[in-house]
Scaffold this motif. Structure first.
Motif, short mmCIF file in Angstrom:
data_model
loop_
_atom_site.label_atom_id
_atom_site.label_comp_id
_atom_site.label_asym_id
_atom_site.label_seq_id
_atom_site.Cartn_x
_atom_site.Cartn_y
_atom_site.Cartn_z
N GLU A 89 47.64 47.01 33.84
CA GLU A 89 46.79 45.83 33.97
C GLU A 89 45.34 46.19 34.28
N GLY A 90 45.12 47.33 34.93
CA GLY A 90 43.76 47.80 35.14
C GLY A 90 43.10 47.38 36.43
N TYR A 91 43.67 46.41 37.14
CA TYR A 91 43.03 45.97 38.38
C TYR A 91 43.54 46.79 39.56
N ALA A 92 42.74 46.81 40.62
CA ALA A 92 43.11 47.53 41.84
C ALA A 92 42.55 46.78 43.03
N PHE A 93 43.36 46.60 44.06
CA PHE A 93 42.92 45.90 45.26
C PHE A 93 42.35 46.90 46.26
N GLU A 94 41.33 46.45 46.98
CA GLU A 94 40.69 47.27 48.01
C GLU A 94 40.58 46.41 49.26
N GLY A 95 40.90 46.96 50.37
CA GLY A 95 40.87 46.12 51.58
C GLY A 95 41.45 46.86 52.76
N PRO A 96 42.19 46.16 53.63
CA PRO A 96 42.71 44.81 53.41
C PRO A 96 41.77 43.67 53.79
N SER A 97 40.76 43.92 54.62
CA SER A 97 39.93 42.80 55.06
C SER A 97 38.46 43.23 55.10
N PRO A 98 37.59 42.56 54.31
CA PRO A 98 37.94 41.51 53.35
C PRO A 98 38.53 42.12 52.07
N LEU A 99 39.55 41.50 51.55
CA LEU A 99 40.22 42.02 50.36
C LEU A 99 39.34 41.82 49.14
N ARG A 100 39.24 42.87 48.33
CA ARG A 100 38.47 42.82 47.08
C ARG A 100 39.35 43.35 45.96
N VAL A 101 38.98 43.01 44.74
CA VAL A 101 39.71 43.52 43.58
C VAL A 101 38.70 44.05 42.57
N SER A 102 39.01 45.18 41.98
CA SER A 102 38.17 45.74 40.92
C SER A 102 38.96 45.75 39.63
N PHE A 103 38.25 45.61 38.51
CA PHE A 103 38.89 45.54 37.20
C PHE A 103 37.87 45.92 36.13
N PRO A 104 38.33 46.32 34.95
CA PRO A 104 37.39 46.71 33.90
C PRO A 104 36.80 45.49 33.18
N CYS A 105 35.50 45.53 32.93
CA CYS A 105 34.86 44.48 32.14
C CYS A 105 35.48 44.49 30.74
N PRO A 106 35.90 43.34 30.22
CA PRO A 106 36.52 43.33 28.89
C PRO A 106 35.54 43.61 27.76
N ALA A 107 34.24 43.58 28.04
CA ALA A 107 33.25 43.85 27.00
C ALA A 107 32.85 45.32 26.95
N CYS A 108 32.50 45.90 28.11
CA CYS A 108 31.98 47.28 28.12
C CYS A 108 32.83 48.23 28.95
N HIS A 109 33.84 47.72 29.66
CA HIS A 109 34.80 48.53 30.43
C HIS A 109 34.20 49.16 31.68
N GLN A 110 33.07 48.64 32.12
CA GLN A 110 32.54 49.00 33.44
C GLN A 110 33.42 48.38 34.51
N ARG A 111 33.67 49.10 35.60
CA ARG A 111 34.45 48.54 36.69
C ARG A 111 33.62 47.48 37.42
N ILE A 112 34.24 46.34 37.66
CA ILE A 112 33.62 45.22 38.37
C ILE A 112 34.41 44.99 39.65
N ARG A 113 33.72 44.77 40.76
CA ARG A 113 34.38 44.55 42.05
C ARG A 113 33.96 43.18 42.58
N VAL A 114 34.95 42.35 42.91
CA VAL A 114 34.67 41.00 43.40
C VAL A 114 35.58 40.71 44.60
N PRO A 115 35.17 39.77 45.47
CA PRO A 115 36.04 39.38 46.59
C PRO A 115 37.23 38.56 46.10
N VAL A 116 38.32 38.67 46.81
CA VAL A 116 39.51 37.88 46.50
C VAL A 116 39.39 36.55 47.24
N ARG A 117 38.96 35.52 46.50
CA ARG A 117 38.77 34.21 47.13
C ARG A 117 38.92 33.07 46.12
N GLY A 118 39.85 33.21 45.20
CA GLY A 118 40.11 32.13 44.25
C GLY A 118 39.23 32.22 43.02
#
Length: 299
Positions: A253-282
């Motif tokens: 799936e390509g995603y990976a969680f980082e945390g645990p607090s505050p929990l964040r998730v990183s995943f590859p951009c579907p356009a250029c495949h750069q890793r993107i990191r965002v907070p887990v908040r809906g």
């Protein structure tokens, strides 16, 4: 070049390298430079019939490739000889371009543009000082760059299968060419489908486009399918539980969680495949810092 009924490889055996090549292009060139390649080389610029002088026509098509890749306008020397491979280019500091083409192209002029797209891209990458280690990966980089920067649709169009006869130029599979061209089509809003003269090339483009759309349906992207969303939710709960924090996410799936607090998730951009990191908040929107693509996410 594959001819005479030899089996042509299909599928996506080089997909990881293809994705790395797209990422490398954006990293080396930047979003602003990649954006200047919004128009592909047009069929009229590479059309080559039997009435045109062989050498003058080949030089004309080569100059079209040079213009497409924003290389300096300089003398192009093209020769034809018997050789194992489809073509070869002399990689020098320039400014001239020296390209050898397999003599079989004297009878298959329609595909000269495809061979030149690959060879002129070698020059572009050489002068850009962008290369992958190893011959195989570097050739995949060359094919991917040619397709993404607007010259490589010709390589896919050179793919044909008619009974015992088969032909393919380049190192990517037909479907991988379709995948890259679909990525380009989405990024630039340019559809190459009307340019294909080979029915097999059109089918490969359609298959590659379907595979590229799957990249848009991987969590945490909002358009992910329900099964993938269920796996993502399960992995998210595991990441939030200290007793299960070392549990790996769903394979592939390509995603990976980082945390645990505050929990964040990183995943590859579907356009250029750069890793993107965002907070887990809906639900949220994230913009890729490399290719500027705006993504709807449900984290």
């Amino acid at each position: 070049m594959t001819t005479g009924g030899r089996e042509i490889e299909h599928g996506y055996p080089h997909l990881d390298t293809v994705r790395a090549a797209v990422h490398a292009l954006f990293k080396r060139l930047s979003y602003d430079t990649v954006s200047t390649f919004g128009t592909s080389v047009l069929p009229v610029d590479v059309a080559f019939d039997e009435t045109e002088d062989l050498h003058l026509g080949a030089q004309r098509v080569a100059r079209a490739m040079v213009r497409q890749l924003h290389l300096p306008d300089a003398r192009v020397v093209i020769t034809f000889r018997e050789m194992e491979h489809a073509a070869n280019v002399e990689l020098t500091a320039g400014p001239e371009y020296f390209i050898e083409l397999n003599e079989r192209f004297t009878k298959h002029r329609k595909d000269i543009g495809a061979a030149l797209a690959h060879e002129v891209m070698h020059v572009y990458l050489h002068r850009l000082d962008l290369a992958f280690p190893g011959t195989r990966d570097n050739e995949i980089l060359t094919d991917t760059a040619a397709a993404y920067l607007g010259a490589g649709w010709l390589l896919l169009d050179a793919y044909r299968e008619h009974g015992p006869f088969s032909q393919k130029l380049g190192y990517l599979t037909p479907e991988e060419f379709g995948y890259v061209l679909a990525k380009r089509a989405r990024f630039f809003g340019e559809d190459p489908a009307p340019w294909f003269t080979s029915p097999q090339a059109y089918d490969a483009y359609t298959a590659g486009a379907a595979r590229a759309r799957q990249d848009l349906r991987r969590p945490p992207l909002a358009d992910a399918g329900w099964a993938a969303r269920l796996r993502y939710a399960k992995d998210r709960r595991a990441a939030q539980d200290p007793r299960r924090a070392d549990r790996p996410p769903a394979a592939g799936e390509g995603y990976a969680f980082e945390g645990p607090s505050p929990l964040r998730v990183s995943f590859p951009c579907p356009a250029c495949h750069q890793r993107i990191r965002v907070p887990v908040r809906g639900r949220l929107q994230a913009r890729c810092g490399l290719c500027k693509t705006l993504l709807d996410c449900d984290t």
